[in-house]
Design a protein around this motif. Structure first.
Motif, PDB file in Angstrom:
ATOM      1  N   VAL A  16       0.866  -1.179   0.000  1.00 19.72           N
ATOM      2  CA  VAL A  16       0.000   0.000   0.000  1.00 19.72           C
ATOM      3  C   VAL A  16       0.900   1.225   0.000  1.00 19.72           C
ATOM      4  N   ARG A  17       0.638   2.135  -0.924  1.00 19.72           N
ATOM      5  CA  ARG A  17       1.415   3.374  -1.012  1.00 19.72           C
ATOM      6  C   ARG A  17       0.507   4.577  -0.803  1.00 19.72           C
ATOM      7  N   ASP A  20      -4.177   5.297 -10.756  1.00 18.87           N
ATOM      8  CA  ASP A  20      -4.397   3.903 -10.362  1.00 18.87           C
ATOM      9  C   ASP A  20      -5.467   3.800  -9.279  1.00 18.87           C
ATOM     10  N   ALA A  21      -5.414   4.694  -8.284  1.00 18.46           N
ATOM     11  CA  ALA A  21      -6.424   4.692  -7.216  1.00 18.46           C
ATOM     12  C   ALA A  21      -7.809   4.960  -7.802  1.00 18.46           C
ATOM     13  N   VAL A  67      -3.156   3.710  -2.506  1.00 16.19           N
ATOM     14  CA  VAL A  67      -3.421   2.678  -3.513  1.00 16.19           C
ATOM     15  C   VAL A  67      -2.665   1.418  -3.115  1.00 16.19           C
ATOM     16  N   LEU A  68      -3.349   0.285  -3.256  1.00 18.37           N
ATOM     17  CA  LEU A  68      -2.748  -1.010  -2.967  1.00 18.37           C
ATOM     18  C   LEU A  68      -2.369  -1.675  -4.283  1.00 18.37           C
ATOM     19  N   GLU A 126       2.507  -5.075  -8.564  1.00 17.93           N
ATOM     20  CA  GLU A 126       2.542  -3.813  -9.314  1.00 17.93           C
ATOM     21  C   GLU A 126       1.255  -3.501 -10.082  1.00 17.93           C
ATOM     22  N   VAL A 127       0.208  -4.262  -9.851  1.00 14.74           N
ATOM     23  CA  VAL A 127      -1.094  -4.000 -10.462  1.00 14.74           C
ATOM     24  C   VAL A 127      -2.006  -3.384  -9.400  1.00 14.74           C
ATOM     25  N   PRO A 128      -2.647  -2.228  -9.685  1.00  7.73           N
ATOM     26  CA  PRO A 128      -3.519  -1.618  -8.682  1.00  7.73           C
ATOM     27  C   PRO A 128      -4.706  -2.521  -8.371  1.00  7.73           C
TER      28      PRO A 128
END
Length: 140
Positions: free
Chosen positions: A3-4, A14-15, A46-47, A51-53
Motif C-alpha cells: 500500500v502506497r 491507479d487509485a 493505492v494497494l 505492481e497492479v492496482p
C-alpha cells in the motif's frame, strides 16, 4: 502486496481506476458522486498486488477527526487481507498527522469488516448514493 500513499499522477490514476471499477462499475454509483470536490484535499492510498492496482482509499481531516473514505478492493483480491492492509496504512498515516480518532461511513454489508478492526457503529442507517450505510468510529 504493498500500500502506497499516492505521491504522483500515475498512483492517483491507479487509485481512481480501482474506485471506478468497484463503486461505479459494480455498485452503480454515479461518477459525479464518486469523484467529488474533496479529491484535492484528501490523502490518497493505492494497494498494488504485483505492481497492479488492486485497492484504494482516501483520508481527510474534518474538525480534528480523521475521515476514512472510499475504501475498496477489486473483487479478485477480496479476502486476501488487502482491505486490512489499506486500513492499516491509513491509520498509521493518521497517527503520523497527530490524529487520535477516526470515523467512516460504512456500507452496511462491510460493518463486520470494520468491526474486526475496532470500529463501532455510532449512527442509524442512512443512504449514500442509494446504498445503506452507518457511521463508525475508532480511537487510535
Amino acid at each position: 502486496m504493498e500500500v502506497r500513499k499516492v505521491s504522483n499522477e500515475k498512483e492517483l490514476s491507479d487509485a481512481f481506476s480501482v474506485r471506478k471499477t468497484v463503486f461505479i462499475g459494480e455498485q452503480n454509483v454515479p461518477e459525479e458522486e464518486e469523484i467529488d470536490q474533496f479529491e484535492d484535499e484528501a490523502a490518497h492510498f493505492v494497494l498494488y498486488q504485483d505492481e497492479v492496482p488492486a485497492g484504494a482509499g482516501r483520508f481527510r481531516v474534518l474538525d480534528g477527526v480523521g475521515k476514512v473514505e472510499r475504501i475498496c478492493v477489486l473483487k479478485s483480491q477480496r479476502g486476501t487481507g488487502a482491505g486490512n492492509a489499506i486500513m492499516s496504512k491509513i491509520e498509521d498515516y493518521a497517527k503520523s498527522q497527530g490524529i487520535s480518532a477516526l470515523k467512516l461511513n460504512a456500507q452496511v454489508h462491510a460493518i463486520p469488516f470494520y468491526s474486526k478492526l475496532g470500529y463501532t457503529v455510532t449512527s442509524e442507517e442512512f443512504l449514500d448514493a442509494g446504498i445503506p450505510h452507518k457511521t463508525m468510529k475508532k480511537n487510535i
